[in-house]
Every structure is written in structure tokens, then in C-alpha cells.
Scaffold this motif. Structure first.
Motif, PDB file in Angstrom:
ATOM      1  N   ARG A  91       0.826  -1.210   0.000  1.00 16.74           N
ATOM      2  CA  ARG A  91       0.000   0.000   0.000  1.00 16.74           C
ATOM      3  C   ARG A  91       0.861   1.261   0.000  1.00 16.74           C
ATOM      4  O   ARG A  91       0.548   2.248  -0.679  1.00 16.74           O
ATOM      5  N   LEU A  92       1.952   1.205   0.748  1.00 23.27           N
ATOM      6  CA  LEU A  92       2.855   2.351   0.793  1.00 23.27           C
ATOM      7  C   LEU A  92       3.522   2.566  -0.565  1.00 23.27           C
ATOM      8  O   LEU A  92       3.666   3.704  -1.026  1.00 23.27           O
ATOM      9  N   ALA A  93       3.895   1.466  -1.223  1.00 18.10           N
ATOM     10  CA  ALA A  93       4.538   1.568  -2.539  1.00 18.10           C
ATOM     11  C   ALA A  93       3.618   2.220  -3.556  1.00 18.10           C
ATOM     12  O   ALA A  93       4.055   3.058  -4.359  1.00 18.10           O
ATOM     13  N   ASP A  94       2.351   1.864  -3.527  1.00 17.03           N
ATOM     14  CA  ASP A  94       1.393   2.466  -4.460  1.00 17.03           C
ATOM     15  C   ASP A  94       1.198   3.947  -4.149  1.00 17.03           C
ATOM     16  O   ASP A  94       1.133   4.783  -5.055  1.00 17.03           O
ATOM     17  N   ALA A  95       1.131   4.271  -2.872  1.00 12.91           N
ATOM     18  CA  ALA A  95       0.941   5.668  -2.491  1.00 12.91           C
ATOM     19  C   ALA A  95       2.151   6.525  -2.851  1.00 12.91           C
ATOM     20  O   ALA A  95       2.014   7.718  -3.149  1.00 12.91           O
TER      21      ALA A  95
END
Length: 362
Positions: A91-95
Motif C-alpha cells: 500500500r505504501l509503494a502504491d501511495a
């Protein structure tokens, strides 16, 4: 440098301006080039497309594939928490737009081979990439200290962060390795009579679907769907253009039972295409036959062999030397969240990933 430059010209003549989906079904990235002085470097350009194979996607490399490997290769007490951590990082990578990435010298293969740094103008290539894609992070992957120490030092000096990727197996001295018992036993398989060796000239365009099938059985069926799903046309084209040297073994009916596809520069060779009938009895030793085939070609051409990652114990017993492979990454100053995530990945992989890879000899 001549062989590397020739490979670049052949590759770009066919793919520059195209989409990497022409190479593999699970790739979606633009193929471009940057000027490196004495030659060009092929480039893949990603804008955050989902579901890409790991050869074009940092997210797939460091999160999706890493989670699979943690569950499959590490003890459950370590593997499960690491896989869970990868889930949190997704999720952090996408954000943080991790997959807004431009990969220099990316051939969409498991191992990108590099020429000596002194033979080209790396600053010219980097500056051009920064100007053309100012919102993207720049990536160079498949770098190891043994073969690419000059690249790693130069990129770090230019502000690139090193992120550990995997442990690969190198054979800088195949003559010494050939004296090992396992290597001698494998070499005897090259004299087998139940299958018939066919060299590069004996591979035909009509073999390409079978080659793609054998590769997919191993790399997608047995290993991971995050590996590139190469198209038969790509294999036929690369063979025709001299980018892939193909050697295989046929049964009495002429059917290929195993295949090795080798990609090389002046001093190094890798085997990004490996495939065999995974339903065949283990006693046929098809994988051992293929690796012996790669060893033989590397020795004949007097080049160092890079056998990539996986099958660690097998490769170690045949003289393989372990080396940690890195990606070198730079993100533009305005991409603060991306830069923060890259620095975190660098610390996490070097302080946790590297020790685990070395300890468990992955």
C-alpha cells in the motif's frame, strides 16, 4: 564493447518506441533509449501500470515476488512475518508511486549485463533520462560487486541508493569449477544417447512455441507468475537477430525436451531462457543437462558465467560464487515520498535481506 553495442542496435531496431508487451504477455512498459556516448542504452518506462513482471516493476520485485520467496524459501517463523511486512509495504509503494520508474540498460531479462563503465558516458545517459522523464525515478538493476564494482561506486557517488535484490551465482573460473565432482558428473550428460543435442544453428523458428512452453512450465508454473511470460515471437526474433544463442536436446521424435537460451557480452554470459519438461522423470536429469550445456558454451567462449538466482545448493556444489545483486536508484528531489521509500527499502534490504540471503544461502 563491440558485442554489447551490436546487441543494443539489434534490440532497438526491433523494439524502440514499442511496448514491452511485444516481448512478454505480462509486461506493459514503453521501450526507449538514452545516449551513452559510444553506444545507446535500452530503457523501459513505467508510469505505475499494475501487474507487471518483476523485470520491469520495482513493486513486483521488492514486494510481490519477495513475499512469495519469503513464504517459499525461509523458515515459517521468519517467512510469514516478512511476507506480512511486504503486504504492508504494498500500500505504501502504491501511495509513493514506486512503479513510476525508468530502468536504464533494461533488456527485460532476469539479468541485465553491463559493459565496463569506462567504455561509455554514464553522466550523459543519466542527464538525458532526467530531462526526458523528470517525474520518474531512475533504476539500474542486476549490479553485483564482483562484476560491476565500477558501476556501483560511480552510481553511489552520483547520489543513487543501493537496494539489495537477490543472491546470484557467478562462475568467473569455469576451468577450476570443471574439476569438481558434480561438474564432472554433469559433463558426462553431454554424451547422453537418449536425447540428441542441437546447437544454435539447428534451432528453427518453428521451435519457438515449444521453447516458450518449456520456459513457462519452469519459470511460471514452478516458480512464480511474476516472472516474464515470454512470447514465442520474441524468442524467434531474438534468435534470428543474434541476441539469444539457443541450445537444446531433442528426443527421437524431434521434440525439444529442454532448452537453454544464452545472452552475452564480450566478457559475460547469462542464461535467461531455461526450460524443460517438468513432468519428465527426475532420472532424466534435464536441468543438469541444461546447466552443463551453459557451462560448456561459457568455457568455449571464454566468458564469465552468471547463472542468476535460485537452485543455490545445486550451483554452489558446482563452484558457483555467491554475490549479492543490487538495484541502484535515484529519485527526483520533488518526489519526496518516493525518495523516502527508496531509502527505507535500501536500509531494509541491506540490513535484513542481505544477512538472510547469506545465512540461508538462498
Amino acid at each position: 564493447m563491440e558485442r554489447f553495442a551490436g546487441n543494443v542496435l539489434a534490440y532497438l531496431a526491433r523494439y524502440e518506441g514499442a511496448n514491452a508487451n511485444a516481448l512478454a504477455r505480462n509486461l506493459d512498459a514503453g521501450i526507449e533509449a538514452v545516449d551513452a556516448g559510444s553506444t545507446w542504452l535500452p530503457v523501459t518506462v513505467n508510469h505505475g501500470e499494475a501487474g507487471n513482471a518483476w523485470v520491469c516493476s520495482p513493486r513486483s520485485t521488492y514486494i510481490d515476488y519477495a513475499a512469495e520467496e519469503a513464504r517459499r524459501l525461509l523458515p515459517a517463523a521468519i517467512g510469514r512475518p516478512l511476507a506480512g511486512l511486504c503486504g504492508q509495504l504494498a500500500r505504501l509503494a502504491d501511495a509513493c508511486a514506486l512503479d513510476r520508474a525508468v530502468a536504464l540498460n533494461n533488456w527485460c531479462l532476469s539479468t541485465n549485463l553491463y559493459p565496463p563503465l569506462a567504455s561509455l558516458d554514464i553522466d550523459r545517459a543519466i542527464d538525458q533520462a532526467r530531462q526526458r522523464w523528470p517525474q520518474h525515478a531512475l533504476w539500474l538493476r542486476s549490479l553485483n560487486r564482483h562484476d560491476n564494482g565500477d558501476w556501483l561506486d560511480a552510481l553511489q557517488a552520483r547520489g543513487f541508493v543501493l537496494i539489495a535484490s537477490r543472491q546470484v551465482w557467478l562462475y568467473p573460473d569455469l576451468d577450476a569449477a570443471a574439476r569438481l565432482p558434480n561438474m564432472r558428473a554433469d559433463a558426462r550428460l553431454l554424451q547422453r544417447q537418449d536425447l540428441h543435442w542441437c546447437d544454435n544453428a539447428a534451432i528453427r523458428a518453428e521451435d519457438a512455441p515449444r521453447i516458450a512452453q518449456l520456459y513457462a512450465q519452469l519459470y511460471l508454473g514452478k516458480y512464480s507468475r511474476w516472472n516474464p511470460d515470454y512470447r514465442p515471437q520474441m524468442i524467434a526474433d531474438w534468435h534470428r537477430d543474434g541476441l539469444l544463442r539457443l541450445e537444446g536436446w531433442r528426443d527421437d521424435a524431434g521434440q525439444l525436451q529442454c532448452i537453454a537460451g544464452m545472452f552475452g557480452t564480450e566478457h559475460h554470459v547469462s542464461t535467461p531462457i531455461v526450460g524443460y519438461d517438468t513432468a519428465a522423470p527426475a532420472r532424466l536429469a534435464l536441468y543438469r543437462t541444461l546447466t552443463a550445456t551453459s557451462y560448456r558454451q561459457a568455457r568455449l567462449s571464454q566468458r564469465h558465467l552468471n547463472l542468476s538466482a535460485g537452485a543455490a545448493r545445486f550451483k554452489r556444489l558446482r563452484g558457483g560464487q555467491a554475490a549479492i545483486e543490487y538495484s541502484a536508484v535515484w529519485a527526483p528531489p520533488q518526489a519526496r515520498r518516493t525518495r523516502a521509500l527508496l531509502h527505507a527499502l535500501g536500509l531494509l534490504t541491506r540490513r535484513l535481506g542481505e544477512p538472510l540471503m547469506r545465512h540461508y544461502r538462498l
